[in-house]
Design a protein around this motif. Structure first.
Motif, PDB file in Angstrom:
ATOM      1  N   ARG A  14       0.778  -1.232   0.000  1.00 29.84           N
ATOM      2  CA  ARG A  14       0.000   0.000   0.000  1.00 29.84           C
ATOM      3  C   ARG A  14       0.809   1.281   0.000  1.00 29.84           C
ATOM      4  N   SER A  15       2.082   1.214  -0.199  1.00 33.69           N
ATOM      5  CA  SER A  15       2.908   2.420  -0.146  1.00 33.69           C
ATOM      6  C   SER A  15       2.507   3.441  -1.197  1.00 33.69           C
ATOM      7  N   GLN A  16       1.912   2.987  -2.290  1.00 36.55           N
ATOM      8  CA  GLN A  16       1.503   3.915  -3.337  1.00 36.55           C
ATOM      9  C   GLN A  16      -0.007   4.153  -3.315  1.00 36.55           C
ATOM     10  N   PHE A  17      -0.644   3.819  -2.220  1.00 40.66           N
ATOM     11  CA  PHE A  17      -2.097   3.902  -2.120  1.00 40.66           C
ATOM     12  C   PHE A  17      -2.617   5.298  -2.437  1.00 40.66           C
ATOM     13  N   LEU A  37     -15.509   2.649  -0.183  1.00 42.83           N
ATOM     14  CA  LEU A  37     -15.304   1.280   0.292  1.00 42.83           C
ATOM     15  C   LEU A  37     -15.957   1.106   1.658  1.00 42.83           C
ATOM     16  N   CYS A  38     -17.030   0.351   1.680  1.00 36.57           N
ATOM     17  CA  CYS A  38     -17.743   0.020   2.915  1.00 36.57           C
ATOM     18  C   CYS A  38     -17.100  -1.223   3.501  1.00 36.57           C
ATOM     19  N   HIS A  39     -16.727  -1.137   4.786  1.00 38.39           N
ATOM     20  CA  HIS A  39     -16.049  -2.242   5.446  1.00 38.39           C
ATOM     21  C   HIS A  39     -16.132  -2.040   6.951  1.00 38.39           C
ATOM     22  N   LYS A  42     -12.837  -3.143  11.959  1.00 39.22           N
ATOM     23  CA  LYS A  42     -12.048  -4.262  12.480  1.00 39.22           C
ATOM     24  C   LYS A  42     -11.246  -4.936  11.374  1.00 39.22           C
ATOM     25  N   ASP A  43     -11.559  -4.607  10.131  1.00 41.13           N
ATOM     26  CA  ASP A  43     -10.895  -5.204   8.966  1.00 41.13           C
ATOM     27  C   ASP A  43     -10.001  -4.189   8.255  1.00 41.13           C
ATOM     28  N   GLN A  44      -9.335  -3.331   9.010  1.00 36.39           N
ATOM     29  CA  GLN A  44      -8.532  -2.277   8.379  1.00 36.39           C
ATOM     30  C   GLN A  44      -7.472  -2.829   7.430  1.00 36.39           C
ATOM     31  N   ALA A  45      -6.771  -3.873   7.807  1.00 34.99           N
ATOM     32  CA  ALA A  45      -5.739  -4.435   6.928  1.00 34.99           C
ATOM     33  C   ALA A  45      -6.363  -4.970   5.643  1.00 34.99           C
ATOM     34  N   PHE A  46      -7.520  -5.648   5.763  1.00 40.78           N
ATOM     35  CA  PHE A  46      -8.204  -6.166   4.581  1.00 40.78           C
ATOM     36  C   PHE A  46      -8.681  -5.015   3.694  1.00 40.78           C
ATOM     37  N   ALA A  47      -9.200  -3.963   4.316  1.00 43.27           N
ATOM     38  CA  ALA A  47      -9.680  -2.809   3.554  1.00 43.27           C
ATOM     39  C   ALA A  47      -8.533  -2.161   2.787  1.00 43.27           C
ATOM     40  N   LEU A  48      -7.389  -2.007   3.435  1.00 39.97           N
ATOM     41  CA  LEU A  48      -6.235  -1.426   2.746  1.00 39.97           C
ATOM     42  C   LEU A  48      -5.763  -2.320   1.606  1.00 39.97           C
ATOM     43  N   GLY A  49      -5.760  -3.617   1.837  1.00 42.30           N
ATOM     44  CA  GLY A  49      -5.369  -4.544   0.777  1.00 42.30           C
ATOM     45  C   GLY A  49      -6.326  -4.513  -0.390  1.00 42.30           C
ATOM     46  N   PHE A  50      -7.620  -4.515  -0.097  1.00 47.36           N
ATOM     47  CA  PHE A  50      -8.613  -4.475  -1.167  1.00 47.36           C
ATOM     48  C   PHE A  50      -8.548  -3.139  -1.899  1.00 47.36           C
TER      49      PHE A  50
END
Length: 170
Positions: A14-17, A37-39, A42-50
């Motif tokens: 995510r460095s270029q997010f 992005l609805c999430h 508790k799923d912050q890592a998943f949200a950033l990945g998605f």
């Protein structure tokens, strides 16, 4: 369904997010699609990945807890700002996880989006982890996004097994 492991792995990149466009207006001015992005928080890592996967497909992704103008504690202003952001962004994508199905905000957000967006602008991202899979209850109502056999994101119409690459739709 998108695996939680693939989302976690994408979050490390995510460095270029969101470097392509800093604002919704800027994204729209360069023809870039915008996504709320609805999430579950508790799923912050998943949200950033998605979000990274969506950015790889050419989108600008809005995540509420990265918004410096969002109130620190959820309140009436939070709800109004979320409504504003759902309206401003072209697409609404629901990251379906065990946590999002138990969230107080996620069902409210998708209900709001359903009332203000046309169905083809609402997309469900079903996920799976060691405990099971999530998002099935919404798959018949809206399009879904998944990883195609070649590893790219693809969007599928309800009840369809053939889709289109996300980068060609957004």
């Amino acid at each position: 369904m998108i695996s939680s492991d693939s989302l976690r792995n994408a979050s490390y990149r995510r460095s270029q997010f969101n470097t392509q466009a800093r604002s919704i207006q800027q994204a729209k001015s360069i023809g870039q699609s915008t996504i709320f992005l609805c999430h579950s928080h508790k799923d912050q890592a998943f949200a950033l990945g998605f979000a990274q996967l969506l950015q790889d497909a050419g989108c600008r992704v809005y995540i509420d807890w990265l918004d410096g103008d969002m109130p620190e504690r959820p309140n009436k202003e939070t709800a109004a700002r979320i409504q504003q952001k759902i309206n401003e962004n072209e697409y609404f994508v629901y990251l379906a996880t065990g946590n999002s199905s138990r969230s107080r905000w996620c069902p409210w957000e998708i209900g709001y989006a359903d009332g203000v967006k046309v169905n083809d602008k609402i997309v469900i991202a079903p996920t799976r982890d060691n405990s099971g899979s999530y998002g099935q209850e919404y798959l018949d109502l809206y399009r879904r996004i998944d990883v195609a056999s070649d590893g790219h994101l693809a969007v599928f119409d309800p009840n369809s097994t053939s889709g289109h690459y996300a980068r060609n739709i957004w």
